[in-house]
Design a protein around this motif. Structure first.
Motif, PDB file in Angstrom:
ATOM      1  N   UNK A  86     -25.468   6.351   4.537  1.00  0.00           N
ATOM      2  CA  UNK A  86     -25.149   7.685   4.018  1.00  0.00           C
ATOM      3  C   UNK A  86     -23.650   7.869   3.819  1.00  0.00           C
ATOM      4  N   UNK A  87     -22.857   7.283   4.720  1.00  0.00           N
ATOM      5  CA  UNK A  87     -21.402   7.412   4.597  1.00  0.00           C
ATOM      6  C   UNK A  87     -20.908   6.719   3.326  1.00  0.00           C
ATOM      7  N   UNK A  88     -21.406   5.519   3.094  1.00  0.00           N
ATOM      8  CA  UNK A  88     -21.015   4.808   1.876  1.00  0.00           C
ATOM      9  C   UNK A  88     -21.441   5.579   0.643  1.00  0.00           C
ATOM     10  N   UNK A  89     -22.622   6.192   0.685  1.00  0.00           N
ATOM     11  CA  UNK A  89     -23.075   6.992  -0.453  1.00  0.00           C
ATOM     12  C   UNK A  89     -22.100   8.139  -0.714  1.00  0.00           C
ATOM     13  N   UNK A  90     -21.604   8.760   0.360  1.00  0.00           N
ATOM     14  CA  UNK A  90     -20.647   9.865   0.199  1.00  0.00           C
ATOM     15  C   UNK A  90     -19.382   9.394  -0.486  1.00  0.00           C
ATOM     16  N   UNK A  91     -18.890   8.231  -0.068  1.00  0.00           N
ATOM     17  CA  UNK A  91     -17.688   7.692  -0.688  1.00  0.00           C
ATOM     18  C   UNK A  91     -17.925   7.297  -2.135  1.00  0.00           C
ATOM     19  N   UNK A  92     -19.116   6.762  -2.418  1.00  0.00           N
ATOM     20  CA  UNK A  92     -19.406   6.326  -3.778  1.00  0.00           C
ATOM     21  C   UNK A  92     -19.391   7.475  -4.764  1.00  0.00           C
ATOM     22  N   UNK A  93     -19.715   8.659  -4.305  1.00  0.00           N
ATOM     23  CA  UNK A  93     -19.714   9.808  -5.215  1.00  0.00           C
ATOM     24  C   UNK A  93     -18.311  10.147  -5.683  1.00  0.00           C
ATOM     25  N   UNK A  94     -17.297   9.493  -5.034  1.00  0.00           N
ATOM     26  CA  UNK A  94     -15.917   9.675  -5.482  1.00  0.00           C
ATOM     27  C   UNK A  94     -15.422   8.448  -6.235  1.00  0.00           C
ATOM     28  N   UNK A  95     -16.335   7.610  -6.646  1.00  0.00           N
ATOM     29  CA  UNK A  95     -16.027   6.353  -7.324  1.00  0.00           C
ATOM     30  C   UNK A  95     -15.122   6.589  -8.526  1.00  0.00           C
ATOM     31  N   UNK A  96     -13.992   5.861  -8.542  1.00  0.00           N
ATOM     32  CA  UNK A  96     -13.031   6.019  -9.638  1.00  0.00           C
ATOM     33  C   UNK A  96     -13.597   5.557 -10.972  1.00  0.00           C
ATOM     34  N   UNK A  97     -14.697   4.781 -10.951  1.00  0.00           N
ATOM     35  CA  UNK A  97     -15.270   4.306 -12.211  1.00  0.00           C
ATOM     36  C   UNK A  97     -16.121   5.368 -12.885  1.00  0.00           C
ATOM     37  N   UNK A  98     -16.467   6.430 -12.164  1.00  0.00           N
ATOM     38  CA  UNK A  98     -17.400   7.405 -12.718  1.00  0.00           C
ATOM     39  C   UNK A  98     -16.678   8.562 -13.386  1.00  0.00           C
ATOM     40  N   UNK A  99     -17.358   9.178 -14.349  1.00  0.00           N
ATOM     41  CA  UNK A  99     -16.830  10.355 -15.043  1.00  0.00           C
ATOM     42  C   UNK A  99     -18.007  11.152 -15.586  1.00  0.00           C
ATOM     43  N   UNK A 100     -17.780  12.427 -15.854  1.00  0.00           N
ATOM     44  CA  UNK A 100     -18.824  13.265 -16.431  1.00  0.00           C
ATOM     45  C   UNK A 100     -18.692  13.286 -17.945  1.00  0.00           C
ATOM     46  N   UNK A 101     -19.810  13.091 -18.624  1.00  0.00           N
ATOM     47  CA  UNK A 101     -19.778  13.100 -20.078  1.00  0.00           C
ATOM     48  C   UNK A 101     -19.562  14.523 -20.585  1.00  0.00           C
ATOM     49  N   UNK A 102     -18.722  14.704 -21.606  1.00  0.00           N
ATOM     50  CA  UNK A 102     -18.373  16.061 -22.039  1.00  0.00           C
ATOM     51  C   UNK A 102     -19.496  16.834 -22.723  1.00  0.00           C
ATOM     52  N   UNK A 103     -20.536  16.157 -23.226  1.00  0.00           N
ATOM     53  CA  UNK A 103     -21.606  16.874 -23.928  1.00  0.00           C
ATOM     54  C   UNK A 103     -22.760  17.213 -22.990  1.00  0.00           C
ATOM     55  N   UNK A 104     -23.381  16.205 -22.400  1.00  0.00           N
ATOM     56  CA  UNK A 104     -24.555  16.495 -21.565  1.00  0.00           C
ATOM     57  C   UNK A 104     -24.223  16.606 -20.080  1.00  0.00           C
ATOM     58  N   UNK A 105     -22.965  16.355 -19.711  1.00  0.00           N
ATOM     59  CA  UNK A 105     -22.546  16.547 -18.326  1.00  0.00           C
ATOM     60  C   UNK A 105     -23.049  15.502 -17.353  1.00  0.00           C
ATOM     61  N   UNK A 106     -23.688  14.435 -17.835  1.00  0.00           N
ATOM     62  CA  UNK A 106     -24.224  13.424 -16.930  1.00  0.00           C
ATOM     63  C   UNK A 106     -23.105  12.519 -16.392  1.00  0.00           C
ATOM     64  N   UNK A 107     -23.253  12.101 -15.145  1.00  0.00           N
ATOM     65  CA  UNK A 107     -22.299  11.183 -14.543  1.00  0.00           C
ATOM     66  C   UNK A 107     -22.532   9.791 -15.119  1.00  0.00           C
TER      67      UNK A 107
END
Length: 305
Positions: A86-107
């Motif tokens: 669970x701790x690793x999952x929490x950190x992964x949600x801050x993954x520098x590789x991820x971004x939100x798409x500007x149209x549909x908002x999906x990660x």
């Protein structure tokens, strides 16, 4: 990846590994005695670091290069996939590789350019970098598309409205044409079968997203006995090396690759809750006519970085 609030010895060790530093060099960077590094790493999860050291590691990570942050995220992803941590999952949600798409908002997450091992025979294939949705398109995502475009809703929505109980489940009863229409609306595309497979297996060609061990409990397949879709974030222990969910089981996913050029049949990847686990390996092939729709077929999208 910034703002870490609790570090253990194991996480400090992963950061050192991501930075490719010796124990001495890493100790100098963090500002601790060199002898503390093997002590931290040796005690792993049992050692929670002091507030001073926590702050120092936060600073080191926040100032690290994007490449280092990506390596650290990849190491955390592998750990989470194996251990359901669970701790690793929490950190992964801050993954520098991820971004939100500007149209549909999906990660979306970045899959870097390079060679990966493709197909049952592990052929070396080069792919340019791309972004891929971390989760399959959900009913909630698809409802925004339907509302914005007036596109026909899926047949399992009562009165044409997305059921509250299914908002986080993958959308189903969508044809390849429906999936392609969503992709156009969002400014994305459906993945090629090779893009999809690399995102699932990683560059080293894992048999399954989580590794090489055939573990049916890490995916929503027929053996689990659920006999229906599940929320797209449920199987945290089954994420791919890029942190992508549901690449085995839950629903088959449409790709933009035709089985044979011009035959109107498009490849499907990933297997579904209706599939035996033996069909779950991302290297396996399946295909269907563009007009096919079923209760176990959905999609996700890709985009240029």
């Amino acid at each position: 990846m910034t703002g870490v609030t609790r570090w253990t010895g194991r996480e400090a060790g992963l950061l050192r590994k991501a930075m490719r530093k010796t124990g001495k060099a890493f100790a100098e960077l963090v500002g601790v005695n060199q002898r503390q590094i093997p002590r931290w790493e040796g005690r792993g999860e049992t050692l929670e670091l002091s507030l001073t050291n926590q702050a120092a590691l936060d600073t080191v990570l926040s100032q690290a290069s994007r490449e280092v942050q990506q390596r650290f995220a990849a190491l955390l992803t592998e750990r989470a996939a194996v251990e359901h941590d669970a701790r690793a999952e929490e950190l992964l949600r801050r993954d520098a590789r991820t971004s939100k798409h500007p149209v549909d908002g999906k990660v979306m997450t970045l899959v870097e350019e390079g060679i990966y091992l493709s197909g049952p025979d592990n052929r070396s294939v080069w792919l340019d970098s791309f972004l891929i949705d971390v989760y399959p398109t959900t009913n909630e995502d698809y409802a925004r598309f339907v509302q914005a475009t007036g596109h026909r809703p899926p047949r399992h929505w009562p009165g044409g409205r997305c059921p509250v109980t299914l908002t986080t489940h993958p959308v189903v009863w969508v044809t390849w044409r429906d999936a392609a229409a969503y992709a156009r609306w969002s400014g994305k595309t459906l993945p090629t079968s090779r893009q999809w497979e690399k995102a699932a297996r990683g560059p080293k060609g894992r048999i399954y997203p989580w590794g090489d061990v055939p573990t049916a409990a890490k995916a929503n397949v027929a053996e689990t006995g659920i006999d229906d879709t599940t929320p797209v974030s449920r199987y945290q222990s089954g994420v791919s090396p890029y942190g992508v969910f549901d690449m085995c089981g839950n629903v088959w996913e449409w790709c933009c690759t035709e089985e044979e050029p011009g035959n109107g049949r498009y490849e499907l990847k990933g297997s579904a809750f209706t599939s035996p686990f033996e069909r779950a390996a991302p290297s396996l092939q399946n295909a269907a006519n563009a007009g096919m729709q079923d209760n176990d077929t959905g999609f996700r999208c890709v985009a240029e970085p």
